[in-house]
Design a protein around this motif. Sequence first.
Motif, mmCIF file in Angstrom:
data_model
loop_
_atom_site.group_PDB
_atom_site.id
_atom_site.type_symbol
_atom_site.label_atom_id
_atom_site.label_comp_id
_atom_site.label_asym_id
_atom_site.label_seq_id
_atom_site.Cartn_x
_atom_site.Cartn_y
_atom_site.Cartn_z
ATOM 1 N N HIS A 118 -10.712 -8.226 -28.344
ATOM 2 C CA HIS A 118 -11.388 -7.086 -27.645
ATOM 3 C C HIS A 118 -11.556 -5.800 -28.743
ATOM 4 O O HIS A 118 -10.907 -5.697 -29.688
ATOM 5 N N TYR A 130 -18.331 -10.556 -28.479
ATOM 6 C CA TYR A 130 -17.850 -9.371 -27.735
ATOM 7 C C TYR A 130 -18.631 -9.359 -26.402
ATOM 8 O O TYR A 130 -18.117 -9.327 -25.259
ATOM 9 N N ALA A 186 -14.622 -1.236 -21.909
ATOM 10 C CA ALA A 186 -15.454 -1.948 -22.830
ATOM 11 C C ALA A 186 -16.287 -1.026 -23.600
ATOM 12 O O ALA A 186 -16.800 -1.507 -24.899
#
Length: 276
Positions: A118, A130, A186
């Motif tokens: 990540h 990703y 994210a």
Amino acid sequence: MTDATFFPIAPPARRAVFGAEPLFAATGLLIALSLAVTIAAMAVDPRLFQGESVWIKPIKFQIALALYLLTLAFFARWLPTGMTARRSYRLYAGFVVLAVLAELAWIGGAAMYGTASHFNLSTPTMERLYGLMGFFAVSLTSASLVYGVAIWRNPATGLARPLRLAVALGLVLTFVLTVWVAGAMASMPGHFIGTPLTGATLPILGWSREVGDLRAPHFLATHAMHVLPIAGLIATGVLRERAAIGAVWASAALFAGLVAVAFFGALAGAPLIPQF
């Protein structure tokens, strides 16, 4: 107390505990069994990444995704009759399993190479991976939304109304809260909001006790599908139907509020459980 069945272990068809969704059940069990390989790898591989064994993250994801699939397989008994036999559903379920396996392969592969899975935008390839894994993460989480809506719309579950509501709300909130928190996370350069100085963390979970850690609200969000059915089971057992339904709605609101407090607290740089 309601008179309807609290939490029937089997519907009228008397299916086995995980017989309603064997694909999810089998995949979940295989992932759980694969923990033996990952734990063995951690035992013989001394490499560290950011102060932890490179295999800690794959182990956490194996546990989380095995539990997720097994929970869905258990709840599948209360889907509308014939839903899991439809070709469209089978294709969708197969895609969910593919998304789960892709996530595990990506995280395990990163562990093998001793690099981050990540927040790794170090190369164009990693950046594309990703983004792709983000798509797979949303896709696999969507199964909880599909199940929640389908169970709520199925009056023939055999469950008491408050408990059916609790199962449905737990599944729907799992999707809504997880996508909200994970989507925000994210977009960040990492899950920490602030710079840890001493490395103080919560045992097992590993959340920072010094700075904001977005993994905490993310963890809470993913477990709405477990917390709310338990709250519904208790409410169904001790309250009359109308009061139990109100208690389930209140529990859902409180749980969503807890996730929100943990999320905005993390964004403000505050740990969920600070050190003293």
